[in-house]
Design an enzyme around this catalytic site. Structure first.
Site, mmCIF file in Angstrom:
data_model
loop_
_atom_site.group_PDB
_atom_site.id
_atom_site.type_symbol
_atom_site.label_atom_id
_atom_site.label_comp_id
_atom_site.label_asym_id
_atom_site.label_seq_id
_atom_site.Cartn_x
_atom_site.Cartn_y
_atom_site.Cartn_z
ATOM 1 N N GLN A 87 2.632 5.218 -6.231
ATOM 2 C CA GLN A 87 2.270 4.756 -4.892
ATOM 3 C C GLN A 87 3.024 5.576 -3.856
ATOM 4 O O GLN A 87 4.246 5.450 -3.745
ATOM 5 C CB GLN A 87 2.646 3.273 -4.788
ATOM 6 C CG GLN A 87 2.308 2.642 -3.480
ATOM 7 C CD GLN A 87 2.948 1.259 -3.363
ATOM 8 O OE1 GLN A 87 3.889 0.948 -4.071
ATOM 9 N NE2 GLN A 87 2.445 0.450 -2.469
ATOM 10 N N SER A 101 6.135 4.766 0.980
ATOM 11 C CA SER A 101 7.385 4.829 1.759
ATOM 12 C C SER A 101 7.788 6.270 2.071
ATOM 13 O O SER A 101 7.540 7.174 1.291
ATOM 14 C CB SER A 101 8.526 4.177 0.978
ATOM 15 O OG SER A 101 8.285 2.820 0.799
ATOM 16 N N SER A 113 8.308 5.283 -7.715
ATOM 17 C CA SER A 113 8.508 5.110 -9.152
ATOM 18 C C SER A 113 7.321 5.695 -9.894
ATOM 19 O O SER A 113 6.204 5.738 -9.375
ATOM 20 C CB SER A 113 8.712 3.631 -9.516
ATOM 21 O OG SER A 113 8.012 2.789 -8.673
ATOM 22 N N GLU A 145 0.916 -6.096 -4.533
ATOM 23 C CA GLU A 145 2.242 -5.710 -5.005
ATOM 24 C C GLU A 145 3.171 -6.914 -5.002
ATOM 25 O O GLU A 145 3.859 -7.195 -5.971
ATOM 26 C CB GLU A 145 2.819 -4.616 -4.113
ATOM 27 C CG GLU A 145 4.247 -4.225 -4.498
ATOM 28 C CD GLU A 145 4.798 -3.074 -3.689
ATOM 29 O OE1 GLU A 145 4.405 -2.927 -2.512
ATOM 30 O OE2 GLU A 145 5.614 -2.315 -4.231
ATOM 31 N N GLU A 160 14.131 -9.295 4.414
ATOM 32 C CA GLU A 160 14.118 -9.570 5.854
ATOM 33 C C GLU A 160 12.698 -9.501 6.415
ATOM 34 O O GLU A 160 12.279 -10.338 7.219
ATOM 35 C CB GLU A 160 15.031 -8.573 6.586
ATOM 36 C CG GLU A 160 16.517 -8.800 6.347
ATOM 37 C CD GLU A 160 16.968 -8.454 4.929
ATOM 38 O OE1 GLU A 160 16.274 -7.675 4.237
ATOM 39 O OE2 GLU A 160 18.017 -8.971 4.499
#
Lengths: 368, 393
Positions: free
Chosen positions: B112, B115, B147, B230, B363
């Site tokens: 994926q 990020s 990953s 996810e 958060e």
């Protein structure tokens, strides 16, 4: 795996109880009643217990009840908790009723039907802090009468019948027959006040002896502890919902207070705990109802988890309401007092964890 | 209408035609896919039969009893849990036919590419550029925390295709061929010592327009499907009592009485209660899904497990005392999959620190719960209605 959802019938029951409480048991009504001579709402109890037949949910039909289960009783308790309703449901329709269900004699059967009808209120005469398995009082049985004193008995002020553990068994005492004095104590939680019961030669009927009496009291207190989690769930949900509503309305620094991340995180954390409490409470109710998946474990687990959540929900509600949360006129103090009293009632979270340590084989360190 | 009996019959037909004992693993999985028994809720021809999702359990039970091979969902978790539902939801017929079968069989591993160093929690701020060039796109940028990139054949990629509109609107979703020139995967060594994640550098990578997923500029919407799946897959596994991190800690407590202290006992019991209640919440969530009444509880599952994993593994190290000062192995490795249970407490302690970061930080998830579940107002935003290129960086 236990059934952790609500059935349609349970949801219908919830709606009926909730709408009754919305009409008859608003926060202002509860507050006014706590300051009156009669802290219990006997008329509301009459409607719930007698007209709606809810006092006999745990009692089979052939023994004078409704033949429902702990699952339905739990739903009723959720709604009573949401309203901090001043009625003796947990003490009479759950703890005393479940205790009598486990006694085999005729005296118990007669009392059970009376409690199930809702026209008689019963209370197990032990301190409300008593955890399942440790019911001991100093009451003595001599010549067919009881002598002794028990303090901290919840809802004793509204009871007609007391189930009294004494040195030689479990006895029933009729409050109208003399020899019994019930003295209200000044209670932290005035929606479920405690009282001192003084027995001075009170005539008593034997309900059970020896192991049968021990088992009956254990089962009564276990049901109480397991289902108390549902009351705590309802209470915590009320606190969360009210606080969210308040924080959407209240503006400071030219923003709704609820838009500040620090507060959003606190409420989201609280929501997570409430979600978990629902699973634990439903699990306990289902395990008590069906006898599956270790009811002792399920009840101890629910109480070990739910008690601190309800206290936290009430404490957060008070803090996040700011100054108004500290006032007598705002109902949050009723919830905080009930939540804190509930966290002591029927065994603290720590006591229930100790019980779990035995049940799941995580023993305490050996004392040197 | 496909019912339980029909599925059972189809499963037995599959087993009769391809006896697991004498059939090659991959061949069996391909046959299972072609029989529509891979994920029964997917459409016919794509590994399913359009049956209710809950009936998968019928098939799985039959196959397990017969000793049939499974497709090791851990190893291909990203493909199975994230790429597949996204392709199913937004892919063209050709993309679905090309990608879903090898993905499910496990012949092709997925990663994926979301990020970036400057776009983690604020994922929509991503800066990897994709510029249209005829029938393909030129992609330049850097991805991180990827990953399986070192074993992946394909990557799901989001990139900025229009810097002149606000950040959520200028993103497009692609399928990236990890073997293409310009794709460079570098291991990223972590606090555990191993390189489970990678950095991926994209330099002049050409992606044909036929590997775009969804419309140009609609990538954020497509990515929501991926992200939702996810979080569900991270928090949603069914586990038995003591099946999670609490298991090894409880076992150590039972087997090593000399390690017991009163302080540790209290903390262990508290965490045991938390773990068991979290497990029941997971059960309740699954029961709601089966009953067709999905609740918002799933939003909280990952948060709860992240915290529990960290607290329990931390406690376990203390419980182990002298042994807690040791670590099993600092050798740098590049594992195909994360294996918590195969390693010791020190590894669990360190690896679990990632549980509150990966797949959305705790958060950010708390904000999501507060806004979407509780309906609390958002914080005032300074990036709304501002073109991505004009944002402060």
């Amino acid at each position: 795996m236990s059934d952790l959802l609500y059935t349609e019938e349970e949801e219908a029951l919830r709606s009926a109880v909730r709408s009754l409480l919305a009409d008859r048991c608003g926060p202002a009504d509860v507050l006014a009643r706590t300051e009156s001579e009669q802290p219990h709402d006997r008329e509301l109890w009459k409607t719930l217990a007698d007209s709606m037949g809810l006092a006999g949910l745990l009692v089979p039909e052939d023994r004078g009840g409704q033949g429902a289960t702990h699952r339905e009783a739990a739903v009723v308790l959720e709604e009573l908790g949401r309203a901090v309703a001043p009625v003796p449901y947990l003490t009479s329709a759950v703890v005393a009723t479940e205790t009598l269900l486990a006694c085999t004699g005729d005296a118990a059967a007669e009392l059970l039907a009376a409690l199930a009808s809702g026209r008689t209120v019963g209370a197990l005469a032990v301190p409300f802090a008593t955890a399942p398995g440790v019911a001991r009082t100093g009451v003595r049985h001599e010549d067919g009468a009881l002598r002794g004193e028990v303090t901290g008995v919840a809802d004793a002020a509204v009871a007609d019948i007391l189930l009294v553990p004494a040195d030689s068994g479990l006895f029933a005492v009729d409050i109208g027959r003399g020899g019994v004095t019930v003295t209200p104590q000044t209670s932290l939680d005035r929606t479920r006040p405690v009282a001192t019961v003084t027995l001075d030669g009170a005539p008593a009927r034997l309900l059970a002896e020896g192991a049968e009496a021990e088992t009956a009291m254990r089962l009564g207190l276990r049901s109480g502890a397991g289902l108390l989690a549902s009351e705590q769930l309802g209470l915590a949900e009320w606190c969360l919902t009210q606080t969210v509503a308040h924080l959407k309305e209240r503006h400071q620094f030219n923003r709704p207070v609820g838009s500040f991340q620090a507060l959003k995180h606190r409420l989201a954390e609280l929501w997570l705990r409430v979600v978990n409490t629902r699973a634990a409470a439903r699990h306990a109710a289902d395990a008590l109802a069906t006898g599956s998946d270790e009811p002792n474990l399920a009840a101890a687990l629910a109480q070990a988890y739910a008690a601190p959540v309800a206290v936290r929900a009430a404490e957060e509600a008070l803090q996040l309401h700011g100054g108004i949360g500290m006032t007598w006129e705002h109902p949050v103090h009723l919830y905080l007092k009930r939540a804190k009293a509930d966290s002591i009632a029927l065994g603290t979270a720590g006591r229930h964890r100790a019980e779990l340590a035995d049940l799941v084989d995580l023993p305490a360190p050996a004392t040197p | 209408m496909t019912d339980t009996a029909e599925l059972r019959r189809r499963t037995r037909d599959l087993l009769a035609a391809h006896p697991p004992a004498t059939t090659d693993r991959t061949d069996f999985l391909k046959a299972r896919f072609d029989a529509g028994l891979a994920w029964v809720h997917y459409p016919e021809g794509l590994g399913g039969l359009g049956a209710p999702r809950t009936l998968q359990a019928v098939v799985d039970a039959e196959l397990e009893a017969a000793g049939a091979p499974d497709n090791d969902p851990r190893r291909i978790g990203i493909g199975l849990g994230m790429a597949a539902p996204t392709i199913l939801g937004f892919g063209t017929d050709e993309q679905k036919r090309r990608f879903l079968r090898p993905l499910w069989v496990g012949e092709e591993v997925w990663c994926q590419l979301f990020s970036e160093p400057g776009a983690g929690s604020d994922l929509a701020a991503l800066g990897t550029r994709a510029v249209r060039d005829g029938e393909s796109w030129n992609v330049d940028g850097q991805k991180v925390w990827t990953s399986s990139a070192h074993v992946a054949r394909w990557g799901i990629l989001i990139a900025r295709t229009d810097p002149d509109v606000p950040k959520h609107r200028g993103i497009t979703y692609f399928i990236c061929d990890m073997t293409d020139p310009g794709v460079e995967v570098r291991p990223l060594r972590q606090i555990t010592g191993e390189a489970e994640f990678n950095e991926v550098f994209l330099t002049g990578v050409r992606i044909p327009d036929s590997r775009r997923l969804g419309a140009v500029g609609e990538g954020w919407k497509v990515a929501q499907t991926t992200l939702m799946n996810e979080r569900v897959s991270i928090g949603g596994m069914r586990i038995p009592r003591e099946g999670g991190m609490i298991g090894p800690a409880a076992t150590a407590w039972r087997e090593r009485p000399e390690l017991r202290t009163h302080d540790l006992h209290q903390r262990l019991l508290t965490l045991w209660v938390e773990a068991e209640v979290a497990r029941l919440t997971g059960d309740r969530l699954r029961q709601q899904l089966v009953a067709g009444q999905p609740g918002p509880e799933g939003s909280g599952m990952k948060l709860g497990f992240a915290r529990l994993n960290q607290e329990i593994s931390g406690l376990e190290l203390e419980l182990l005392g002298d042994e807690g000062l040791l670590y099993d192995d600092w050798t740098m490795r590049r594992p195909d999959l994360v294996d918590f249970t195969g390693r010791e407490a020190g590894y669990r302690y360190l690896r679990s620190k990632g549980n509150s970061i990966e797949g959305g930080t705790s958060e950010v998830l708390l904000n999501i719960v507060a806004e979407r579940v509780l309906g609390l107002p958002p914080e005032p935003r300074t990036d709304k209605d501002v073109a991505w290129k004009d944002l402060a960086r």
